[in-house]
Design a protein around this motif. Structure first.
Motif, short mmCIF file in Angstrom:
data_model
loop_
_atom_site.label_atom_id
_atom_site.label_comp_id
_atom_site.label_asym_id
_atom_site.label_seq_id
_atom_site.Cartn_x
_atom_site.Cartn_y
_atom_site.Cartn_z
N GLY A 103 26.07 45.71 35.85
CA GLY A 103 27.23 44.86 36.12
C GLY A 103 27.45 44.66 37.62
N GLU A 104 27.20 45.71 38.40
CA GLU A 104 27.34 45.59 39.85
C GLU A 104 26.35 44.57 40.39
OE1 GLU A 104 27.30 49.22 42.07
OE2 GLU A 104 28.35 50.32 40.52
N LEU A 105 25.12 44.65 39.95
CA LEU A 105 24.10 43.72 40.42
C LEU A 105 24.39 42.29 39.99
CD1 LEU A 105 20.90 45.86 39.69
CD2 LEU A 105 21.74 45.20 41.95
N THR A 106 24.92 42.15 38.77
CA THR A 106 25.10 40.81 38.20
C THR A 106 26.38 40.13 38.68
OG1 THR A 106 23.94 41.55 36.21
CG2 THR A 106 25.18 39.50 36.05
N PHE A 107 27.49 40.87 38.69
CA PHE A 107 28.79 40.23 38.90
C PHE A 107 29.47 40.54 40.24
CE2 PHE A 107 28.42 40.90 34.24
CZ PHE A 107 28.33 39.56 33.87
N LEU A 108 29.14 41.67 40.86
CA LEU A 108 29.89 42.06 42.05
C LEU A 108 29.75 41.08 43.21
CD1 LEU A 108 31.84 44.22 42.78
CD2 LEU A 108 29.97 45.65 43.61
N PRO A 109 28.58 40.49 43.48
CA PRO A 109 28.52 39.50 44.57
C PRO A 109 29.48 38.34 44.36
CG PRO A 109 26.31 40.20 43.96
CD PRO A 109 27.24 40.77 42.92
N ALA A 110 29.57 37.83 43.12
CA ALA A 110 30.47 36.70 42.85
C ALA A 110 31.93 37.13 42.95
CB ALA A 110 30.18 36.14 41.46
N ILE A 111 32.23 38.35 42.50
CA ILE A 111 33.60 38.86 42.59
C ILE A 111 34.00 39.00 44.05
CG2 ILE A 111 35.07 40.86 42.16
CD1 ILE A 111 33.49 41.32 39.57
N GLY A 112 33.10 39.56 44.87
CA GLY A 112 33.40 39.72 46.29
C GLY A 112 33.65 38.40 46.98
N ALA A 113 32.84 37.40 46.66
CA ALA A 113 33.01 36.08 47.27
C ALA A 113 34.33 35.44 46.85
CB ALA A 113 31.84 35.18 46.89
N LEU A 114 34.69 35.61 45.56
CA LEU A 114 35.93 35.04 45.06
C LEU A 114 37.15 35.71 45.69
CD1 LEU A 114 36.76 32.87 43.00
CD2 LEU A 114 37.03 34.70 41.31
N LEU A 115 37.09 37.03 45.86
CA LEU A 115 38.19 37.74 46.52
C LEU A 115 38.35 37.28 47.96
CD1 LEU A 115 37.84 41.41 45.20
CD2 LEU A 115 39.64 39.77 44.66
N ALA A 116 37.24 37.13 48.67
CA ALA A 116 37.30 36.69 50.06
C ALA A 116 37.97 35.33 50.19
CB ALA A 116 35.91 36.65 50.66
N GLN A 117 37.76 34.48 49.19
CA GLN A 117 38.31 33.13 49.22
C GLN A 117 39.76 33.08 48.77
OE1 GLN A 117 36.27 30.44 46.60
NE2 GLN A 117 37.51 28.67 47.16
N ARG A 118 40.09 33.78 47.69
CA ARG A 118 41.40 33.63 47.07
C ARG A 118 42.36 34.79 47.32
NH1 ARG A 118 40.12 31.07 41.06
NH2 ARG A 118 38.73 29.39 41.75
N ALA A 119 41.83 35.97 47.63
CA ALA A 119 42.69 37.15 47.83
C ALA A 119 42.10 38.00 48.95
CB ALA A 119 42.81 37.94 46.54
N PRO A 120 42.11 37.50 50.18
CA PRO A 120 41.40 38.16 51.29
C PRO A 120 41.90 39.54 51.64
CG PRO A 120 42.81 36.38 52.10
CD PRO A 120 42.79 36.26 50.61
N THR A 121 43.15 39.88 51.32
CA THR A 121 43.68 41.20 51.69
C THR A 121 43.76 42.15 50.49
OG1 THR A 121 45.94 40.31 51.46
CG2 THR A 121 44.96 40.34 53.67
N VAL A 122 43.30 41.71 49.34
CA VAL A 122 43.25 42.58 48.16
C VAL A 122 42.06 43.52 48.29
CG1 VAL A 122 42.64 42.58 45.70
CG2 VAL A 122 44.48 41.13 46.52
N GLY A 123 42.26 44.79 47.89
CA GLY A 123 41.18 45.76 47.90
C GLY A 123 40.59 45.94 46.51
N LEU A 124 39.33 46.32 46.46
CA LEU A 124 38.65 46.54 45.18
C LEU A 124 37.87 47.84 45.24
CD1 LEU A 124 37.86 45.43 42.36
CD2 LEU A 124 35.86 44.38 43.46
N GLU A 125 38.13 48.71 44.29
CA GLU A 125 37.38 49.95 44.15
C GLU A 125 36.58 49.88 42.86
OE1 GLU A 125 40.11 53.19 44.24
OE2 GLU A 125 40.67 52.88 46.35
N VAL A 126 35.27 50.03 42.95
CA VAL A 126 34.39 49.97 41.79
C VAL A 126 33.96 51.37 41.40
CG1 VAL A 126 32.21 49.09 40.88
CG2 VAL A 126 33.58 47.67 42.43
N GLU A 127 34.11 51.69 40.12
CA GLU A 127 33.70 52.99 39.61
C GLU A 127 32.62 52.81 38.54
OE1 GLU A 127 36.75 55.63 38.40
OE2 GLU A 127 38.02 55.27 40.16
#
Length: 283
Positions: A103-127
């Motif tokens: 899941g990290e390999l498949t989805f995390l790049p897109a999630i990171g890009a989306l956060l940078a665009q729409r929620a730049p100050t939101v933090g994300l912790e992946v477990e």
């Protein structure tokens, strides 16, 4: 049913989700005696014990199961109306997300890009994903959401992310990319298997129920090193098509179709409505 204070409903939901008076008090940010008092009021008002203490926590009664279905939906709808002002552009909230290695390999790049665009100050912790405990961690408020290909029972909210299917990935040969690998070549191949805790066991079940056999030559714990190992060791691996396409993009690997039918699978994001931190209990 008589009128029930919203704060009591929130208390009920917290106990149901955490299976603990103590953890419900932490979730609600109130004292444990306050939660116990609210539960006593609910039991008297509803004429039902609602929960029984067991070695595994507060076990809900059948009536409690019925009530939670109604209460959780009602509170979610009330919160959505009462607090429509959440602004992802300025939020500094830290979200906790459970993902498998795949899941990290498949989805995390897109999630990171989306956060940078729409929620730049939101933090994300992946477990790391543990399919056996993730539902309980989300109910207890230790995790906000999980992305999984296996059904996660006990969580009320689910949204489909994508669908996928399984294919073979191997070093490039003279075979046509996308052609079906023969049963003989599949059995003869040096198989690499990635240990998977997120529920990708459909292939193994399908192989076991068919005439196919495979003997894993190499087992590895993560997907990150897979492309290099495939090329250098001339292995074959079975994995979802989406990630196989990424691994094969540089032209050193090729995708082959499985010689048996394996059901498609769905990847969904699961979560549980959370209780606002300012949901005060009645005194």
């Amino acid at each position: 049913m008589a009128h029930i204070d919203l704060a009591l409903v929130r208390t009920f939901n917290a106990i149901y989700e955490t299976r603990s008076v103590t953890e419900a008090s932490v979730l609600l940010r109130v004292t444990q005696p306050s939660v116990s008092y609210a539960l006593a009021r609910l039991r008297k008002q509803l004429g039902n014990p609602l929960f029984a203490r067991t070695p595994h926590g507060m076990e809900p009664t059948m009536r409690a199961d019925e009530l939670y279905t109604v209460f959780s939906r009602a509170v979610s709808q009330i919160d959505a109306v009462a607090d429509p002002t959440y602004d992802p552009q300025s939020s500094e909230r830290i979200f906790r997300l459970s993902l498998s290695d795949l899941g990290e390999l498949t989805f995390l790049p897109a999630i990171g890009a989306l956060l940078a665009q729409r929620a730049p100050t939101v933090g994300l912790e992946v477990e790391p994903m543990d399919i056996d405990t993730v539902a309980d961690r989300i109910r207890r408020g230790q995790m906000d959401a999980a992305v999984a290909s296996s059904h996660i029972a006990g969580l009320k909210c689910r949204t489909l992310v994508t669908g996928d299917r399984y294919v073979c990935l191997q070093p490039r040969t003279t075979a046509e990319n996308g052609s079906v690998i023969s049963v003989e070549d599949f059995i003869r191949a040096r198989h690499m298997v990635v240990e998977e805790t997120a529920g990708h066991d459909r292939v193994e079940r399908a192989i076991q129920s068919s005439a196919l056999r495979r003997r894993p030559t190499l087992r590895i714990p993560h997907y990150a090193t897979l492309p290099r190992l495939l090329v250098q060791g001339e292995f074959l691996v079975v994995l979802p098509l989406r990630i196989a396409r990424e691994f094969a993009a540089d032209g050193q690997l090729e995708i082959r179709e499985l010689p048996i039918d394996v059901p498609r699978f769905e990847v969904s994001i699961y979560w549980q409505p959370r209780i606002p931190a300012n949901a005060a209990l009645p005194t």
